[in-house]
Design an enzyme around this catalytic site. Structure first.
Site, PDB file in Angstrom:
ATOM      1  N   ASP A 149       8.051 122.193   4.583  1.00 60.34           N
ATOM      2  CA  ASP A 149       7.190 123.092   4.090  1.00 60.34           C
ATOM      3  C   ASP A 149       7.604 124.564   5.136  1.00 60.34           C
ATOM      4  O   ASP A 149       8.869 124.396   5.662  1.00 60.34           O
ATOM      5  CB  ASP A 149       5.888 122.602   4.590  1.00 60.34           C
ATOM      6  N   SER A 150       6.954 125.585   4.750  1.00 60.04           N
ATOM      7  CA  SER A 150       7.270 126.780   5.395  1.00 60.04           C
ATOM      8  C   SER A 150       6.749 126.998   6.712  1.00 60.04           C
ATOM      9  O   SER A 150       7.402 127.771   7.520  1.00 60.04           O
ATOM     10  CB  SER A 150       6.860 127.809   4.294  1.00 60.04           C
ATOM     11  N   GLY A 151       5.924 126.113   7.098  1.00 59.68           N
ATOM     12  CA  GLY A 151       5.463 126.302   8.587  1.00 59.68           C
ATOM     13  C   GLY A 151       4.284 127.053   8.353  1.00 59.68           C
ATOM     14  O   GLY A 151       3.463 127.150   9.445  1.00 59.68           O
ATOM     15  N   GLY A 152       3.842 127.875   7.441  1.00 57.48           N
ATOM     16  CA  GLY A 152       2.711 128.550   7.265  1.00 57.48           C
ATOM     17  C   GLY A 152       1.435 127.789   7.470  1.00 57.48           C
ATOM     18  O   GLY A 152       0.883 128.373   8.457  1.00 57.48           O
ATOM     19  N   PHE A 153       1.244 126.880   6.852  1.00 55.34           N
ATOM     20  CA  PHE A 153      -0.089 126.096   6.837  1.00 55.34           C
ATOM     21  C   PHE A 153      -0.385 125.528   8.215  1.00 55.34           C
ATOM     22  O   PHE A 153      -1.491 125.928   8.922  1.00 55.34           O
ATOM     23  CB  PHE A 153      -0.040 124.869   6.245  1.00 55.34           C
ATOM     24  N   ASP A 211       3.837 131.377   3.072  1.00 56.65           N
ATOM     25  CA  ASP A 211       2.522 131.937   2.474  1.00 56.65           C
ATOM     26  C   ASP A 211       1.305 131.957   3.611  1.00 56.65           C
ATOM     27  O   ASP A 211       1.403 131.358   4.557  1.00 56.65           O
ATOM     28  CB  ASP A 211       2.406 130.868   1.515  1.00 56.65           C
ATOM     29  N   GLN A 245      -1.526 130.445  -4.343  1.00 58.05           N
ATOM     30  CA  GLN A 245      -2.703 130.204  -3.499  1.00 58.05           C
ATOM     31  C   GLN A 245      -3.825 131.125  -4.405  1.00 58.05           C
ATOM     32  O   GLN A 245      -3.559 131.326  -5.486  1.00 58.05           O
ATOM     33  CB  GLN A 245      -2.519 131.388  -2.285  1.00 58.05           C
ATOM     34  N   GLY A 287      -3.503 125.433  -0.799  1.00 58.46           N
ATOM     35  CA  GLY A 287      -4.827 125.954  -0.628  1.00 58.46           C
ATOM     36  C   GLY A 287      -5.924 125.081  -1.443  1.00 58.46           C
ATOM     37  O   GLY A 287      -6.974 125.504  -1.311  1.00 58.46           O
ATOM     38  N   ASP A 310       2.386 115.065  -1.781  1.00 58.09           N
ATOM     39  CA  ASP A 310       2.623 114.787  -0.522  1.00 58.09           C
ATOM     40  C   ASP A 310       1.509 114.508  -0.022  1.00 58.09           C
ATOM     41  O   ASP A 310       0.230 115.039  -0.115  1.00 58.09           O
ATOM     42  CB  ASP A 310       3.584 115.335   0.171  1.00 58.09           C
ATOM     43  N   CYS A 345      -0.318  92.728  -4.649  1.00 57.46           N
ATOM     44  CA  CYS A 345       0.697  93.585  -4.205  1.00 57.46           C
ATOM     45  C   CYS A 345       2.105  92.655  -3.814  1.00 57.46           C
ATOM     46  O   CYS A 345       1.960  91.677  -3.227  1.00 57.46           O
ATOM     47  CB  CYS A 345       0.282  94.392  -2.886  1.00 57.46           C
ATOM     48  N   CYS A 372       4.433  93.930  -1.849  1.00 56.63           N
ATOM     49  CA  CYS A 372       5.351  94.422  -0.818  1.00 56.63           C
ATOM     50  C   CYS A 372       5.783  93.317   0.141  1.00 56.63           C
ATOM     51  O   CYS A 372       5.032  92.229   0.367  1.00 56.63           O
ATOM     52  CB  CYS A 372       4.625  95.590  -0.294  1.00 56.63           C
ATOM     53  N   CYS A 399       2.688  91.950   2.267  1.00 55.75           N
ATOM     54  CA  CYS A 399       1.952  91.200   1.392  1.00 55.75           C
ATOM     55  C   CYS A 399       2.634  89.827   0.955  1.00 55.75           C
ATOM     56  O   CYS A 399       2.147  88.844   0.796  1.00 55.75           O
ATOM     57  CB  CYS A 399       1.206  91.861   0.093  1.00 55.75           C
ATOM     58  N   HIS A 412       2.720  98.533   3.406  1.00 59.19           N
ATOM     59  CA  HIS A 412       1.838  98.113   2.413  1.00 59.19           C
ATOM     60  C   HIS A 412       1.120  99.319   1.733  1.00 59.19           C
ATOM     61  O   HIS A 412       1.345  99.718   0.610  1.00 59.19           O
ATOM     62  CB  HIS A 412       0.813  97.301   2.774  1.00 59.19           C
TER      63      HIS A 412
HETATM   64 ZN   LIG Z   1       1.263  94.953  -0.043  1.00 63.81          ZN
END
Ligand SMILES: [Zn+2]
Length: 370
Positions: free
Chosen positions: A93-97, A147, A188, A215, A265, A303, A305, A308, A334
């Site tokens: 990310d840009s660091g702005g947030f 931003d 934004q 935003g 994300d 699941c 994974c 599990c 998980h």
């Molecule tokens: Zn799992």
């Protein structure tokens, strides 16, 4: 834009898209969910475990890595991919947030932002050019324009922030020197349709390889978020990837994809794991609940994974209560597996032309387990 960052849409189903985004560290299949590795590590997991989960893209945080250990040190060691031993795509990310939300006494002027480090109180200044220089040192495949994120309901502040965000995006484009990084612009405008539309139009005119929507999910209602996404779907170029920043609960993924979003994300799966919560396809559960104290079955029987397949709920509950590190690791494996397999299933449903049905079935069975 270079051909190495081309985006190809393979299938469409309503507004939902299944595509491939090409990057120097491999192709990303969309829709995709990116686990967050704020400090150049996805908390509690090794890169080998992330590969086993088939994570495609990892997000790392410019603000944190600039302050510690410093982007120049990371560049000397060979860039972020070498530093964290992750050979697949990375986004910074840009660091702005973070400057606006974490730093102390942050002062904005037309040229940039001056702030005090939240770690040691030292004074720093980030301009659009500095943000790009830091991100070039870090060396991620996808980098973000610097931003300003306004509070969602303040029209005057959002208008001023938008104008700055646009001027800064143009300066980021000019400052960029590396051709092996894709620079995304950030739309934004808070909850104001006219500002959001203006932002989408302006940033689209810069012909960037992708667009992020910033935003949102910062205090506005779900209805407002969704109507902004619908507006963006109508106003952003079709052939570029769209990235909804910081959003990623299972129901948000479904509702975002329904409105044309390709990339998500969120810290949710990793943060919940550290707070003893597991995500399942029907909701969340807290593993410390006494109902699991002698439970032989895994957290989620549907699941497949590593967690599990191999561990009872009772064992994970024991690890968490005994404050053993493995508890957070197994829950993180998980939780990430649930989100990563959900986006794969969404992608397949789009390709098969049955996404609407998939989405309504999912949302119907989604509830919070007490
Ligand atoms: Zn799992």
């Amino acid at each position: 834009m270079t051909a190495r960052f081309a985006y190809t849409i393979k299938s469409r189903d309503g507004c939902a898209r299944a595509g491939v985004f090409h990057t120097p560290h491999g192709d990303l299949l969309t829709p995709l969910f990116a686990p967050v590795g704020t400090q150049a590590t996805v908390k509690s997991l090794t890169p080998a475990q992330l590969e086993e989960l088939n994570a495609g893209l990892i997000l790392a945080n410019t603000y944190h890595l600039y302050l510690r250990p410093g982007d120049e040190i990371i560049a000397q060691i060979g860039g972020l991919h070498t530093f964290m031993h992750w050979n697949r795509p990375i986004l910074t990310d840009s660091g702005g947030f973070q400057v606006f939300s974490l730093a102390d006494s942050c002062k904005i002027d037309p040229d940039g932002v001056t702030f005090k480090s939240h770690i040691d109180g030292s004074i720093h200044r980030i301009t659009p050019e500095k943000s790009i220089a830091i991100q070039e040192n870090l060396g991620a495949d996808i980098i973000m324009a610097f931003d300003e994120c306004g509070s969602p309901y303040d029209l005057d502040k959002n208008t001023a922030a938008l104008e700055r965000t646009h001027a800064w995006a143009e300066r980021c484009v000019k400052a960029k020197t590396r051709s092996d990084q894709a620079l995304f612009g950030i739309i934004q405008g808070g909850v104001y349709p006219e500002l959001r539309q203006r932002s989408a139009e302006y940033l689209s005119s810069l012909d960037l390889p992708g667009y992020a929507i910033g935003g949102l999910s910062v205090g506005e209602t779900k209805k407002e978020t969704l109507s902004m996404l619908e507006l963006m779907d109508r106003n952003l170029p079709e052939e570029k990837p769209r990235y909804l920043m910081g959003v990623g609960s299972p129901e948000d993924l479904i509702m975002g994809v329904q409105r044309g979003i390709d990339i998500f994300d969120c810290v949710l799966p990793t943060r919940l794991a550290r707070h003893h919560a597991a995500i399942t396809r029907s909701g969340r559960l807290n593993i410390t609940n006494t109902r699991y104290h002698s439970e032989k079955s895994p957290i989620d029987e549907s699941c497949s994974c590593y967690t599990c397949r191999n561990f009872s709920s009772a064992y994970i509950r024991h690890l968490v209560l005994a404050k053993e590190m493995l508890g957070a690791t197994l829950l993180t494996i998980h939780n990430l597996s649930v989100l990563l397999s959900l986006v794969n299933d969404i992608r397949q449903a789009i390709i098969d032309g049955r996404f609407d049905r998939f989405a309504s079935d999912f949302l119907e069975s989604w509830e919070n387990i007490p």
